[in-house]
Design a protein around this motif. Structure first.
Motif, PDB file in Angstrom:
ATOM      1  N   ARG A   1     -17.270  -9.059  28.292  1.00  0.00           N
ATOM      2  CA  ARG A   1     -18.044  -9.758  28.458  1.00  0.00           C
ATOM      3  C   ARG A   1     -18.164 -10.716  27.235  1.00  0.00           C
ATOM      4  O   ARG A   1     -18.457 -10.054  25.911  1.00  0.00           O
ATOM      5  N   GLY A   2     -17.871 -12.387  27.373  1.00  0.00           N
ATOM      6  CA  GLY A   2     -18.023 -13.008  26.324  1.00  0.00           C
ATOM      7  C   GLY A   2     -16.789 -13.171  25.406  1.00  0.00           C
ATOM      8  O   GLY A   2     -16.835 -14.060  24.216  1.00  0.00           O
ATOM      9  N   VAL A   3     -15.471 -12.591  26.739  1.00  0.00           N
ATOM     10  CA  VAL A   3     -14.164 -12.647  25.249  1.00  0.00           C
ATOM     11  C   VAL A   3     -13.461 -13.323  26.352  1.00  0.00           C
ATOM     12  O   VAL A   3     -13.171 -13.301  27.785  1.00  0.00           O
ATOM     13  N   LYS A   4     -12.253 -14.384  25.811  1.00  0.00           N
ATOM     14  CA  LYS A   4     -11.731 -15.199  26.764  1.00  0.00           C
ATOM     15  C   LYS A   4     -10.385 -15.158  25.995  1.00  0.00           C
ATOM     16  O   LYS A   4     -10.324 -15.676  24.555  1.00  0.00           O
ATOM     17  N   VAL A   5      -9.570 -14.467  26.780  1.00  0.00           N
ATOM     18  CA  VAL A   5      -8.032 -14.596  26.433  1.00  0.00           C
ATOM     19  C   VAL A   5      -7.372 -15.571  27.260  1.00  0.00           C
ATOM     20  O   VAL A   5      -7.141 -15.248  28.290  1.00  0.00           O
TER      21      VAL A   5
ATOM     22  N   GLY B   1      13.329  -7.606  25.831  1.00  0.00           N
ATOM     23  CA  GLY B   1      12.839  -7.419  27.544  1.00  0.00           C
ATOM     24  C   GLY B   1      12.024  -8.877  28.061  1.00  0.00           C
ATOM     25  O   GLY B   1      12.516  -9.732  27.209  1.00  0.00           O
ATOM     26  N   LYS B   2      11.298  -7.804  28.287  1.00  0.00           N
ATOM     27  CA  LYS B   2      10.933  -9.298  29.287  1.00  0.00           C
ATOM     28  C   LYS B   2       9.314  -9.508  27.948  1.00  0.00           C
ATOM     29  O   LYS B   2       8.545  -8.713  27.599  1.00  0.00           O
ATOM     30  N   GLY B   3       9.394 -10.701  28.289  1.00  0.00           N
ATOM     31  CA  GLY B   3       7.819 -11.302  27.398  1.00  0.00           C
ATOM     32  C   GLY B   3       6.371 -11.005  28.494  1.00  0.00           C
ATOM     33  O   GLY B   3       5.415 -10.437  27.326  1.00  0.00           O
ATOM     34  N   SER B   4       6.892 -10.281  29.403  1.00  0.00           N
ATOM     35  CA  SER B   4       5.158  -9.326  29.561  1.00  0.00           C
ATOM     36  C   SER B   4       4.757  -8.292  29.537  1.00  0.00           C
ATOM     37  O   SER B   4       4.090  -7.965  29.823  1.00  0.00           O
ATOM     38  N   ASP B   5       6.061  -7.746  28.623  1.00  0.00           N
ATOM     39  CA  ASP B   5       5.170  -6.603  28.793  1.00  0.00           C
ATOM     40  C   ASP B   5       5.618  -5.980  26.981  1.00  0.00           C
ATOM     41  O   ASP B   5       4.220  -6.397  26.716  1.00  0.00           O
ATOM     42  N   LEU B   6       6.260  -5.773  26.304  1.00  0.00           N
ATOM     43  CA  LEU B   6       6.312  -5.448  24.774  1.00  0.00           C
ATOM     44  C   LEU B   6       5.013  -6.188  24.286  1.00  0.00           C
ATOM     45  O   LEU B   6       4.158  -5.719  23.626  1.00  0.00           O
ATOM     46  N   PRO B   7       5.312  -7.703  24.172  1.00  0.00           N
ATOM     47  CA  PRO B   7       4.757  -8.277  22.922  1.00  0.00           C
ATOM     48  C   PRO B   7       3.519  -8.878  23.878  1.00  0.00           C
ATOM     49  O   PRO B   7       2.186  -9.402  22.538  1.00  0.00           O
ATOM     50  N   THR B   8       3.380  -8.597  25.172  1.00  0.00           N
ATOM     51  CA  THR B   8       1.510  -8.670  25.637  1.00  0.00           C
ATOM     52  C   THR B   8       1.117  -8.125  25.704  1.00  0.00           C
ATOM     53  O   THR B   8      -0.263  -8.181  24.816  1.00  0.00           O
ATOM     54  N   GLU B   9       1.604  -6.614  25.497  1.00  0.00           N
ATOM     55  CA  GLU B   9       0.843  -5.746  24.990  1.00  0.00           C
ATOM     56  C   GLU B   9       0.430  -5.270  23.635  1.00  0.00           C
ATOM     57  O   GLU B   9      -0.970  -5.091  23.409  1.00  0.00           O
ATOM     58  N   MET B  10       1.203  -6.148  22.915  1.00  0.00           N
ATOM     59  CA  MET B  10       1.177  -5.867  21.617  1.00  0.00           C
ATOM     60  C   MET B  10      -0.189  -6.635  21.028  1.00  0.00           C
ATOM     61  O   MET B  10      -1.341  -6.347  20.350  1.00  0.00           O
ATOM     62  N   SER B  11      -0.257  -7.779  21.500  1.00  0.00           N
ATOM     63  CA  SER B  11      -1.063  -9.447  21.707  1.00  0.00           C
ATOM     64  C   SER B  11      -2.374  -8.763  22.412  1.00  0.00           C
ATOM     65  O   SER B  11      -2.874  -8.706  21.502  1.00  0.00           O
ATOM     66  N   ARG B  12      -2.799  -8.113  22.867  1.00  0.00           N
ATOM     67  CA  ARG B  12      -3.698  -7.717  23.712  1.00  0.00           C
ATOM     68  C   ARG B  12      -4.519  -6.173  22.560  1.00  0.00           C
ATOM     69  O   ARG B  12      -5.516  -7.042  22.075  1.00  0.00           O
ATOM     70  N   LYS B  13      -3.871  -6.091  22.014  1.00  0.00           N
ATOM     71  CA  LYS B  13      -4.323  -5.052  21.053  1.00  0.00           C
ATOM     72  C   LYS B  13      -4.583  -5.574  19.504  1.00  0.00           C
ATOM     73  O   LYS B  13      -6.094  -5.255  19.065  1.00  0.00           O
ATOM     74  N   ILE B  14      -4.052  -6.180  18.981  1.00  0.00           N
ATOM     75  CA  ILE B  14      -4.449  -7.249  18.322  1.00  0.00           C
ATOM     76  C   ILE B  14      -5.880  -8.185  18.722  1.00  0.00           C
ATOM     77  O   ILE B  14      -6.541  -8.063  18.012  1.00  0.00           O
ATOM     78  N   PHE B  15      -5.513  -8.556  19.174  1.00  0.00           N
ATOM     79  CA  PHE B  15      -6.700  -9.714  20.670  1.00  0.00           C
ATOM     80  C   PHE B  15      -8.091  -8.582  19.916  1.00  0.00           C
ATOM     81  O   PHE B  15      -9.560  -8.515  19.219  1.00  0.00           O
ATOM     82  N   LYS B  16      -8.203  -7.487  20.978  1.00  0.00           N
ATOM     83  CA  LYS B  16      -9.208  -5.991  20.468  1.00  0.00           C
ATOM     84  C   LYS B  16      -9.417  -5.292  19.522  1.00  0.00           C
ATOM     85  O   LYS B  16     -10.516  -5.442  19.114  1.00  0.00           O
ATOM     86  N   TYR B  17      -8.500  -5.697  18.551  1.00  0.00           N
ATOM     87  CA  TYR B  17      -9.061  -5.581  17.013  1.00  0.00           C
ATOM     88  C   TYR B  17      -9.536  -6.494  16.538  1.00  0.00           C
ATOM     89  O   TYR B  17     -10.754  -6.097  15.711  1.00  0.00           O
ATOM     90  N   LEU B  18      -9.203  -8.286  16.523  1.00  0.00           N
ATOM     91  CA  LEU B  18      -9.635  -9.039  16.501  1.00  0.00           C
ATOM     92  C   LEU B  18     -11.660  -8.675  16.862  1.00  0.00           C
ATOM     93  O   LEU B  18     -12.525  -9.072  15.946  1.00  0.00           O
ATOM     94  N   VAL B  19     -11.886  -8.730  18.021  1.00  0.00           N
ATOM     95  CA  VAL B  19     -13.351  -8.285  18.607  1.00  0.00           C
ATOM     96  C   VAL B  19     -13.936  -7.404  17.684  1.00  0.00           C
ATOM     97  O   VAL B  19     -15.274  -7.643  17.597  1.00  0.00           O
ATOM     98  N   ASP B  20     -13.497  -6.347  18.233  1.00  0.00           N
ATOM     99  CA  ASP B  20     -13.930  -5.073  17.660  1.00  0.00           C
ATOM    100  C   ASP B  20     -14.149  -5.172  15.911  1.00  0.00           C
ATOM    101  O   ASP B  20     -15.077  -4.135  15.373  1.00  0.00           O
ATOM    102  N   ASN B  21     -13.445  -5.658  15.413  1.00  0.00           N
ATOM    103  CA  ASN B  21     -13.335  -5.694  14.308  1.00  0.00           C
ATOM    104  C   ASN B  21     -14.326  -6.726  13.381  1.00  0.00           C
ATOM    105  O   ASN B  21     -14.559  -7.119  12.491  1.00  0.00           O
ATOM    106  N   ASN B  22     -14.422  -7.993  14.952  1.00  0.00           N
ATOM    107  CA  ASN B  22     -15.233  -8.985  14.217  1.00  0.00           C
ATOM    108  C   ASN B  22     -15.124  -9.831  12.846  1.00  0.00           C
ATOM    109  O   ASN B  22     -15.785 -10.211  12.311  1.00  0.00           O
ATOM    110  N   VAL B  23     -13.431  -9.887  13.170  1.00  0.00           N
ATOM    111  CA  VAL B  23     -12.708 -10.291  11.800  1.00  0.00           C
ATOM    112  C   VAL B  23     -13.013 -11.885  11.213  1.00  0.00           C
ATOM    113  O   VAL B  23     -12.988 -12.780  12.376  1.00  0.00           O
TER     114      VAL B  23
END
Length: 564
Positions: free
Chosen positions: A496-500, A542-564
């Motif tokens: 909630r409150g987060v747009k990706v 490989g596919k852009g929809s796999d590894l780099p997308t999953e990696m970006s999700r983890k970085i986005f979550k880190y930014l939100v969780d740690n309020n960087v």
């Protein structure tokens, strides 16, 4: 009167003889004595290396400081080959007689012989003590303090910081150490040492000529070292780049290029085995892939073509094009990644699901020279002016480029442009340019030069497109992440409150080989009035929809969780 002249002349001759005799005595009779006295009190001018400025991260935590090591030097003027204990030197430092004699021979000219010559770096205290105890048998040896960098962070940050090299002076050889060399380097000092008649250094000679060194200025970076460590760990097993930025300022929060290298290896003299391992690595760890490698952007470049045709009113966002999976261009078939096609598709769906057929049609609505000039407005085909050396421009083809490239290959045709529409073919971009594209879209038409120095002075770059263009593009990127069939759905945080927002890219690097394509994800995050942009590429991922997308999700979550 005559006698008076004789008296004056006699006195004058007497004084001349006295001066001449005194000169003769000093220069001829007592020469050896005074030469020895001069030797007993000779001074050596020693240059003192100024400490470099300290480097801080975004939270003002020092991440690069200085420590001092002992270097072993030899002064050719004071060297005595007859009494010099070559065996002891070789035992302690592994430097043999041949090398020492060669150094003396090369530096024993009238000017050089008074200057200390470096023969060994990073001598520890135990070895220093042994050598100093035997200094009567080691005439001409001189210990100096030399600085090396010490690193106090949990991340490598090797391509951003860079390393130092020492020739006559210690200089930055890469990274911000090189770019900000003049800022970080201080002002060297001078001190004079008294050397006795045995050529033994007796320490500092107090004189007004002694000058203390002045430390260089500090450098405050935009890098969040904790985010950097997190991003580096995600990329450990891959080859590629990650860039995270603040689009509202152009500040780079994280820049990862893999493989990288351990900067502590460059403290003091790097072992030859370590250097060869890094230098001979086929993946080129010294390359900063974020700015020094260029790649085909794949489907991410569909965003640029979409913005161009919308702004020039060549289509409306509701324009429908049918995709059956194949586009016939004369006798050549161009295919969509989805073999059975996407059916009737508008611009939003084409971006959301990355339909190739839609963009094969769009590129033929745009004059080639117009496309090329508009693409360059987004910063492609030129450096971003990031504060790092070695940035490459990438390639934006135009008519003259294509004519030159294909003049001996039968020429080029409109068919080549179909590849450009989906980010393939001759177009080449750097990861930092893609990150900058994300900033332009997120800011709805402007960006600031990417930079690492908090005090960087920058100008705004504006792309004067209608604001509705950016709204349409952003909505399509939001849907690509947040709708079921969106190619970037694996970046969805569902918070909630987060747009990706995001766009994937799968960049083919050969048509008939076993190499996997390069995998891209680029997008941005909005929450709590904060904005972040990201660009990730994994070589042969490989596919852009796999590894780099999953990696970006983890970085986005880190930014939100740690309020960087």
């Amino acid at each position: 009167m005559y006698s008076k002249k004789n008296i004056i002349l006699s006195v004058y001759l007497f004084l001349v003889l006295v001066v001449f005799f005194r000169y003769f005595k000093l220069q001829i009779i007592d020469y050896s004595k005074y030469q020895e006295k001069a030797g007993n009190n000779s001074l050596r001018r020693i240059e003192l290396e100024a400490p470099r400025g300290i480097i801080y991260d975004l939270s003002n935590k020092p991440i690069v400081d200085n420590k001092f090591i002992y270097d072993l030097n030899i002064i050719p003027k004071d060297f005595d080959s007859q009494s010099f204990n070559y065996d002891l030197i070789e035992k302690i430092t592994k430097i043999n007689k041949i090398k020492i004699d060669s150094i003396i021979k090369q530096n024993n000219t009238s000017i050089k012989k008074f200057k200390p010559v470096l023969i060994a770096r990073n001598i520890n205290l135990e070895k220093k003590s042994i050598l100093e105890e035997s200094k009567l048998d080691l005439k001409g040896l001189y210990f100096s303090k030399s600085q090396v960098r010490t690193y106090m962070m949990d991340c490598n940050l090797s391509h951003v910081l860079g390393y130092l090299r020492k020739n006559e002076d210690l200089v930055g050889f890469s990274g911000v150490e090189k770019y900000y060399q003049d800022l970080l380097k201080g002002t060297d000092g001078i001190e004079y040492h008294k050397v006795d008649r045995f050529s033994i250094d007796q320490g500092i000679f107090q004189t007004d000529g002694n000058i203390l060194p002045l430390q260089g200025s500090d450098l405050h970076l935009t890098i969040d070292s904790k985010l950097q460590a997190f991003s580096e760990n995600l990329m450990n097993d891959f080859v590629g780049s990650v860039i995270v930025m603040n689009p509202e300022s152009g500040e780079i929060l994280s820049m990862v290029s893999k493989p990288d290298y351990d900067l502590s290896s460059f403290a003091g003299e790097i072992p030859k085995k370590v250097w060869n391992k890094i230098n001979n690595n086929s993946n080129k760890p010294f390359n900063n892939r974020s700015i020094q490698n260029h790649y085909p952007p794949g489907s991410i470049f569909k965003l640029v073509l979409s913005a161009i045709v919308l702004d020039k009113n060549l289509i409306s966002k509701n324009r429908l094009i049918n995709c059956n999976g194949v586009y016939d261009f004369y006798d050549t078939k161009f295919r969509c990644w989805k073999e059975d096609g996407h059916g009737k598709t508008n611009l939003n769906k084409a971006l959301q699901q990355s339909c190739n057929i839609y963009f094969y049609n769009l590129i033929q609505m745009v004059d080639f020279e117009l496309w090329s000039s508009e693409v360059k407005k987004f910063g492609f085909g030129d450096v971003t002016k990031i504060d790092l050396n070695g940035e490459v421009k990438g390639i934006v083809p135009d008519r003259s480029y294509m004519n030159e490239r294909y003049k001996n290959k039968g020429g080029w045709s409109t068919g080549h442009l179909l590849n450009l529409s989906i980010g393939q073919g001759e177009i080449m971009v750097t990861p930092i340019q893609i990150a900058n594209l994300m900033n332009i879209i997120q800011n709805e038409g402007y960006s600031f030069p990417p930079h690492l120095n908090k005090s960087y002075v920058y100008n705004k770059n504006i792309i004067d497109y209608d604001r509705k263009v950016w709204k349409i593009i952003k909505q399509s990127m939001f849907d690509a992440v947040n709708k079921d069939k969106g190619t970037a759905y694996k970046a969805n945080l569902n918070m909630r409150g987060v747009k990706v927002y995001g766009k994937t890219g799968t960049a083919q690097i050969c048509s008939d080989c076993d190499l996997l394509p390069h995998a891209w994800f680029a997008g941005f995050l909005e929450f709590k009035n904060k904005k972040y942009s990201i660009a990730v590429i994994i070589e042969n991922g490989g596919k852009g929809s796999d590894l780099p997308t999953e990696m970006s999700r983890k970085i986005f979550k880190y930014l939100v969780d740690n309020n960087v």
